[in-house]
Design a protein around this motif. Structure first.
Motif, PDB file in Angstrom:
ATOM      1  N   LEU A  21       0.026   2.521  -7.859  1.00 32.02           N
ATOM      2  CA  LEU A  21      -1.426   2.487  -8.004  1.00 32.02           C
ATOM      3  C   LEU A  21      -1.921   3.872  -8.403  1.00 32.02           C
ATOM      4  O   LEU A  21      -1.548   4.877  -7.785  1.00 32.02           O
ATOM      5  CB  LEU A  21      -2.092   2.045  -6.696  1.00 32.02           C
ATOM      6  N   LEU A  42      -6.967   4.434   0.437  1.00 32.62           N
ATOM      7  CA  LEU A  42      -6.472   3.277  -0.309  1.00 32.62           C
ATOM      8  C   LEU A  42      -6.465   2.074   0.627  1.00 32.62           C
ATOM      9  O   LEU A  42      -5.959   2.154   1.746  1.00 32.62           O
ATOM     10  CB  LEU A  42      -5.067   3.550  -0.836  1.00 32.62           C
ATOM     11  N   GLN A  43      -7.018   0.954   0.166  1.00 34.69           N
ATOM     12  CA  GLN A  43      -7.072  -0.243   0.991  1.00 34.69           C
ATOM     13  C   GLN A  43      -6.398  -1.415   0.291  1.00 34.69           C
ATOM     14  O   GLN A  43      -6.510  -1.592  -0.925  1.00 34.69           O
ATOM     15  CB  GLN A  43      -8.522  -0.612   1.319  1.00 34.69           C
ATOM     16  N   LEU A  44      -5.661  -2.214   1.103  1.00 31.18           N
ATOM     17  CA  LEU A  44      -5.043  -3.452   0.641  1.00 31.18           C
ATOM     18  C   LEU A  44      -5.521  -4.575   1.554  1.00 31.18           C
ATOM     19  O   LEU A  44      -5.600  -4.391   2.777  1.00 31.18           O
ATOM     20  CB  LEU A  44      -3.515  -3.369   0.693  1.00 31.18           C
ATOM     21  N   PRO A  46      -8.202  -4.933   6.445  1.00 34.48           N
ATOM     22  CA  PRO A  46      -7.356  -4.301   5.430  1.00 34.48           C
ATOM     23  C   PRO A  46      -6.273  -3.421   6.033  1.00 34.48           C
ATOM     24  O   PRO A  46      -6.313  -3.037   7.198  1.00 34.48           O
ATOM     25  CB  PRO A  46      -8.360  -3.438   4.664  1.00 34.48           C
ATOM     26  N   SER A  62      -5.429   0.235   5.618  1.00 35.82           N
ATOM     27  CA  SER A  62      -6.120   1.427   5.127  1.00 35.82           C
ATOM     28  C   SER A  62      -5.179   2.618   5.214  1.00 35.82           C
ATOM     29  O   SER A  62      -4.677   2.943   6.303  1.00 35.82           O
ATOM     30  CB  SER A  62      -7.390   1.689   5.938  1.00 35.82           C
ATOM     31  N   LEU A  91      -2.963 -10.376  -3.398  1.00 39.14           N
ATOM     32  CA  LEU A  91      -3.312  -9.087  -2.800  1.00 39.14           C
ATOM     33  C   LEU A  91      -4.465  -8.454  -3.573  1.00 39.14           C
ATOM     34  O   LEU A  91      -4.477  -8.430  -4.805  1.00 39.14           O
ATOM     35  CB  LEU A  91      -2.095  -8.162  -2.831  1.00 39.14           C
ATOM     36  N   GLU A  92      -5.453  -7.959  -2.855  1.00 35.21           N
ATOM     37  CA  GLU A  92      -6.529  -7.168  -3.442  1.00 35.21           C
ATOM     38  C   GLU A  92      -6.373  -5.726  -2.968  1.00 35.21           C
ATOM     39  O   GLU A  92      -5.992  -5.470  -1.819  1.00 35.21           O
ATOM     40  CB  GLU A  92      -7.904  -7.695  -3.019  1.00 35.21           C
ATOM     41  N   THR A  93      -6.696  -4.783  -3.864  1.00 32.31           N
ATOM     42  CA  THR A  93      -6.607  -3.378  -3.486  1.00 32.31           C
ATOM     43  C   THR A  93      -7.745  -2.608  -4.136  1.00 32.31           C
ATOM     44  O   THR A  93      -8.244  -2.964  -5.210  1.00 32.31           O
ATOM     45  CB  THR A  93      -5.244  -2.772  -3.900  1.00 32.31           C
ATOM     46  N   ARG A  94      -8.188  -1.546  -3.457  1.00 31.56           N
ATOM     47  CA  ARG A  94      -9.255  -0.705  -3.967  1.00 31.56           C
ATOM     48  C   ARG A  94      -9.075   0.698  -3.413  1.00 31.56           C
ATOM     49  O   ARG A  94      -8.344   0.920  -2.439  1.00 31.56           O
ATOM     50  CB  ARG A  94     -10.623  -1.262  -3.578  1.00 31.56           C
TER      51      ARG A  94
END
Length: 485
Positions: A58, A76-78, A88, A90, A125-128
């Protein structure tokens, strides 16, 4: 002039320092950079065989610090898709970090442990990335979400144990022998040691019979993962005692069983016996020493009057924490022949003598066997050979005289000529058992004798100087004195 030069030098240094400071501010000023996150892949199928490879990378932009020149901290979060990041993972990325890698193993473990992702199925999976300027009162920026499809796997066991009557510790599932995981080979385990004639399989957990890895019904070099008592319980078979190396891979479900490797030298050149059954008792600093067999360096003997009590066989003296040869279980029947090498002496199994008396003990390190036999002394022994007055007359050899106070001692005294002799245990039969020297023609000054069944090898003592001699044999301790009078 010197003063003017000094002033100029100071002014130049101040200008340089100010210039550097301005450049650092420019570097810290992120302006209006948009915070964004990108993923190296959108679809991932995780496999344990690639557990140490990179699965996901990422990357993100710096984002803006709103012209404050302040640093930015990144998180970073998943999360599971559709949860709006309610639960999440974190990860604090710190300052000035713009990338993060997940190995196959790390990503798989994270999704399974945190989100209970089902192995073998797709997990969305979502990540931001969250950017927080390190100035009070400025709200964090959050990047758009990246969505990644991940298929996880069920990891194989991290422990594996050898069990069976072919294995050192038998069928006791609480004492099965651990294999060593191969760090560089996912799913790989190895073990080298003594295997006996019999069967074996592999446990995954001490004390539990299920699950196990068994022999596959379809191929001799393949494993079968047994998870139910109703499934076939096929086992691997060892047809010859020896030192083996086992190598298994739980991902390829393959096993390699090498041919027996016969060592050329024993693991120990000296061994002892310690315990209250022995004359020296529990004195680890001075236990009674065993004797190496002259014909086989792997065989150790100990012949003695034993007390009712226990004993074990240490590989060193002066240290209770040494390694020991011990029975597979505490206080086995003396007829049990299996033996194991126990590192550090735990579990502390011992042999037990319940009836005091003479015993002969034979330990074979090559075949990992022990023979413990009560000894019944012969009531009559003889000398035969051309060094004796009767020559090679097995029908009427020269009788020895029993000691009236010690049933193990026999003596013979008389004239001997240059020649050979040995000590038969019966008459009229050359194929009987004998007491003989350790090696043929050993010096008569040596006090070591050896009981040789059937007289093979046919070792003999040799008299080179005629004269009167006294021969004293201790048939329990297998010692001899040959004295020229």
């Amino acid at each position: 002039m010197k003063y003017a030069q000094y002033i100029m030098t100071v002014l130049v240094m101040v200008m340089v320092m100010c210039g550097c400071k301005k450049e650092n501010y420019a570097e810290l000023n992120k302006g209006n950079t948009v915070l964004a996150l990108s993923a190296s892949v959108n679809t991932i199928v995780l496999q344990e065989k690639n557990r140490d490879n990179d699965a996901l990378i990422l990357n993100w932009t710096s984002g803006s610090n709103k012209g404050t020149n302040a640093s930015i901290r990144y998180t970073l979060q998943l999360a599971k898709q559709g949860t709006n990041f309610a639960n999440p993972i974190s990860l604090d990325m710190g300052l000035a970090v713009y990338s993060n890698k997940f190995s196959v193993r790390t990503l798989n473990d994270s999704l399974r442990n945190h989100f209970n992702a089902t192995p073998g199925t797709v997990f969305m999976l979502e990540t931001r990335i969250i950017a927080q300027t390190q100035v009070a009162g400025i709200s964090a920026d959050i990047s758009p979400v990246a969505v990644i499809s991940v298929t996880t796997y069920q990891p194989v066991t991290k422990t594996l144990y050898l069990i069976g009557d072919a294995a050192p510790n038998g069928w006791d599932n609480t004492k099965a022998v651990a294999l060593t995981a191969i760090a560089t080979e996912p799913g790989g385990f190895t073990w080298t040691g003594q295997l006996n004639i019999g069967d074996f399989k592999f446990l995954t957990t001490l004390g539990q019979w299920i699950p196990t890895y068994n022999k596959s019904a379809t191929a001799a070099d393949s494993l079968f993962y047994r998870t139910d008592f109703g499934q076939a319980d096929d086992k691997f078979h060892i047809s010859a005692n020896g030192i083996y190396t086992l190598k298994v891979n739980l991902l390829s479900m393959k096993i390699v069983i090498n041919q027996p490797v016969q060592p050329t030298t024993p693991p120990y050149s000296r061994l002892w016996i310690v315990g209250d059954a022995t004359p020296n008792g529990w004195n680890i600093s001075a236990p009674n020493e065993m004797r190496v067999d002259s014909g086989n360096m792997f065989v150790f003997n100990y012949n003695e009057l034993l007390n009712a009590g226990e004993f074990k066989i240490p590989t060193a003296t002066g240290n209770w924490g040494t390694d020991y040869y011990m029975p597979l279980a505490n206080h086995p029947a003396l007829s049990a022949t299996d033996v194991q090498l126990v590192r550090g002496g735990s579990p502390d199994n011992k042999w037990q003598i319940t009836t005091a008396g003479p015993y002969k003990i034979k330990l074979d390190l090559l075949n990992m066997k022990i023979n413990i036999q009560p000894f019944t002394p012969y009531k009559q022994l003889w000398l035969v050979g051309d060094a004796t007055p009767v020559g090679w007359n097995i029908n009427s050899p020269a009788p020895m005289t029993a000691d009236p106070t010690n049933p193990y001692l026999f003596t013979w005294q008389g004239a001997m000529t240059a020649g050979e002799f040995k000590i038969p245990t019966t008459t009229g039969n050359w194929g009987c058992d004998y007491f003989m020297p350790m090696v043929n023609h050993q010096p008569i000054s040596s006090t070591l004798a050896k009981f040789i069944p059937s007289g093979n090898p046919d070792n003999k003592w040799q008299i080179t100087v005629p004269g009167n001699y006294k021969v004293t044999l201790d048939q329990l301790h297998e010692t001899i004195q040959i004295q020229k009078l």
